[in-house]
Design an enzyme around this catalytic site. Structure first.
Site, PDB file in Angstrom:
ATOM      1  CE1 TYR A 174      -4.028   2.024   0.588  1.00  0.00           C
ATOM      2  CE2 TYR A 174      -2.776   3.068   2.357  1.00  0.00           C
ATOM      3  CZ  TYR A 174      -3.882   3.035   1.523  1.00  0.00           C
ATOM      4  OH  TYR A 174      -4.839   4.019   1.617  1.00  0.00           O
TER       5      TYR A 174
HETATM    6  N1  LIG Z   1     -10.010   5.263   4.659  1.00  0.00           N
HETATM    7  C1  LIG Z   1      -8.772   5.663   4.893  1.00  0.00           C
HETATM    8  O1  LIG Z   1      -8.275   5.636   6.029  1.00  0.00           O
HETATM    9  C2  LIG Z   1      -7.915   6.178   3.771  1.00  0.00           C
HETATM   10  C3  LIG Z   1      -6.772   6.915   4.093  1.00  0.00           C
HETATM   11  C4  LIG Z   1      -5.959   7.375   3.058  1.00  0.00           C
HETATM   12  C5  LIG Z   1      -6.293   7.101   1.753  1.00  0.00           C
HETATM   13  N2  LIG Z   1      -7.415   6.393   1.479  1.00  0.00           N
HETATM   14  C6  LIG Z   1      -7.709   6.110   0.078  1.00  0.00           C
HETATM   15  O2  LIG Z   1      -8.979   6.654  -0.246  1.00  0.00           O
HETATM   16  C7  LIG Z   1      -9.581   5.853  -1.279  1.00  0.00           C
HETATM   17  C8  LIG Z   1     -10.979   5.426  -0.866  1.00  0.00           C
HETATM   18  O3  LIG Z   1     -10.880   4.688   0.338  1.00  0.00           O
HETATM   19  P1  LIG Z   1     -12.158   4.345   1.237  1.00  0.00           P
HETATM   20  O4  LIG Z   1     -11.685   4.355   2.635  1.00  0.00           O
HETATM   21  O5  LIG Z   1     -13.332   5.165   0.836  1.00  0.00           O
HETATM   22  O6  LIG Z   1     -12.363   2.804   0.808  1.00  0.00           O
HETATM   23  P2  LIG Z   1     -13.700   1.904   0.674  1.00  0.00           P
HETATM   24  O7  LIG Z   1     -13.235   0.497   0.781  1.00  0.00           O
HETATM   25  O8  LIG Z   1     -14.751   2.410   1.589  1.00  0.00           O
HETATM   26  O9  LIG Z   1     -14.158   2.217  -0.835  1.00  0.00           O
HETATM   27  C9  LIG Z   1     -13.324   1.875  -1.927  1.00  0.00           C
HETATM   28  C10 LIG Z   1     -14.181   1.684  -3.168  1.00  0.00           C
HETATM   29  O10 LIG Z   1     -13.303   1.313  -4.248  1.00  0.00           O
HETATM   30  C11 LIG Z   1     -13.935   0.279  -4.989  1.00  0.00           C
HETATM   31  N3  LIG Z   1     -12.927  -0.514  -5.698  1.00  0.00           N
HETATM   32  C12 LIG Z   1     -12.004  -1.363  -5.169  1.00  0.00           C
HETATM   33  N4  LIG Z   1     -11.298  -1.955  -6.146  1.00  0.00           N
HETATM   34  C13 LIG Z   1     -11.775  -1.463  -7.318  1.00  0.00           C
HETATM   35  C14 LIG Z   1     -11.449  -1.685  -8.686  1.00  0.00           C
HETATM   36  N5  LIG Z   1     -10.498  -2.557  -9.055  1.00  0.00           N
HETATM   37  N6  LIG Z   1     -12.115  -0.986  -9.630  1.00  0.00           N
HETATM   38  C15 LIG Z   1     -13.098  -0.126  -9.281  1.00  0.00           C
HETATM   39  N7  LIG Z   1     -13.474   0.098  -8.003  1.00  0.00           N
HETATM   40  C16 LIG Z   1     -12.813  -0.550  -7.045  1.00  0.00           C
HETATM   41  C17 LIG Z   1     -14.676  -0.540  -3.954  1.00  0.00           C
HETATM   42  O11 LIG Z   1     -15.701  -1.341  -4.540  1.00  0.00           O
HETATM   43  C18 LIG Z   1     -15.209   0.541  -3.031  1.00  0.00           C
HETATM   44  O12 LIG Z   1     -16.484   0.986  -3.405  1.00  0.00           O
HETATM   45  C19 LIG Z   1      -8.626   4.665  -1.511  1.00  0.00           C
HETATM   46  O13 LIG Z   1      -7.780   4.946  -2.607  1.00  0.00           O
HETATM   47  C20 LIG Z   1      -7.821   4.634  -0.223  1.00  0.00           C
HETATM   48  O14 LIG Z   1      -6.559   4.046  -0.390  1.00  0.00           O
HETATM   49  C21 LIG Z   1      -8.234   5.926   2.462  1.00  0.00           C
END
Ligand SMILES: NC(=O)c1ccc[n+]([C@@H]2O[C@H](COP(=O)([O-])OP(=O)(O)OC[C@H]3O[C@@H](n4cnc5c(N)ncnc54)[C@H](O)[C@@H]3O)[C@@H](O)[C@H]2O)c1
Length: 244
Positions: free
Chosen positions: A151
């Protein structure tokens, strides 16, 4: 009139979590929004509730993205704003114990996925000489989170890609920027161990997790015309964790 009135925005991974909050925020600013997600059932329900458009799209599959683009543009018009948000964390293991297939999958979704997403919309934006791209990376890409080497590496890659693409498009009116959130409580947490989640919270000086609305606010700014002199830039959203 909202500042994004008349604009078309796509949010990958828009079915839930941070992506859905960004989509709802862009919608409130007047944009017509499409949620692209691999989980199309949830994306359709979210779209129905928020007045958005939903498309099945797997960010690891260039053909799937091109098909989603064609369907979206047929319904909503040319895409002005792309938020490359879809991502996974993968499991938490020490580097030497990390299953190689899992490691590769995280790179495929989180880094190659952002590359393919940008690749899909850049030609149209370049031709129209208009656009905003917002890539969602992570504080892990700046600092490196232990037990999350894939990651951290993928998100560091997204930071580098953003800097590179921002410069490639600097002769145009397309701006490319990136957000590096610290931990935000979403369903993503279910992929991590409780220890990992507690460790992430302990690193945030504000002493709490971020809110999806706080990332959405920054994304709305970066999607707007207000951002004219920033490109290839990395915007912090980490409750004070980032030191640069
Ligand atoms: N939640 C956190 O703490 C956090 C912190 C920093 C960065 N992020 C980043 O923010 C973004 C969103 O995270 P989140 O927490 O909302 O996650 P989440 O798991 O709630 O949502 C992620 C979404 O991405 C979709 N997804 C996964 N693989 C996919 C693919 N191959 N093609 C299309 N869609 C796909 C999933 O179906 C889901 O709806 C991510 O890139 C994550 O790395 C999250």
């Amino acid at each position: 009139m909202g500042q994004l009135e008349g604009r078309v925005a796509v949010v990958t991974g828009g079915a839930r979590g941070i992506g859905l909050a960004i989509a709802e925020r862009l919608s409130r600013d007047g944009a017509r929004v499409a949620l692209w997600d691999a989980d199309v059932g949830v994306a359709r329900s979210a779209a129905a509730a928020s007045g958005a458009h939903a498309e099945a799209a797997d960010v690891t599959d260039a053909a799937s993205l091109q098909a989603a683009l064609a369907r979206t543009e047929a319904v909503l018009g040319p895409v002005d704003i792309m938020v490359a948000n879809a991502g996974i964390t993968g499991p938490n293991h020490r580097l030497e114990d990390y299953p190689v297939d899992d490691w590769r999958r995280v790179i495929e979704v989180d880094l190659v996925g952002v590359y393919l997403t940008c690749r899909c919309v850049v030609p149209g934006m370049r031709a129209r000489n208009r656009g905003r791209i917002v890539n969602i990376a992570s504080i892990a890409g700046k600092e490196g989170n232990p037990m999350a080497s894939a990651y951290s590496a993928a998100k560091a890659g997204v930071i580098g890609l953003t800097k590179s693409l921002g410069k490639e498009l600097a002769g145009t009116e397309v701006r490319v920027n990136c957000i590096t959130p610290a931990a935000v409580e979403t369903e993503l947490f279910q992929q991590m161990t409780a220890e990992q989640v507690a460790w992430m919270k302990s690193k945030i000086p504000l002493g709490r997790f971020g809110l999806t609305s706080e990332v959405a606010e920054m994304a709305a700014f970066l999607a707007s015309d207000a951002v004219s002199f920033s490109t290839g830039a990395i915007f912090d959203c980490s409750g004070g964790r980032a030191v640069y």
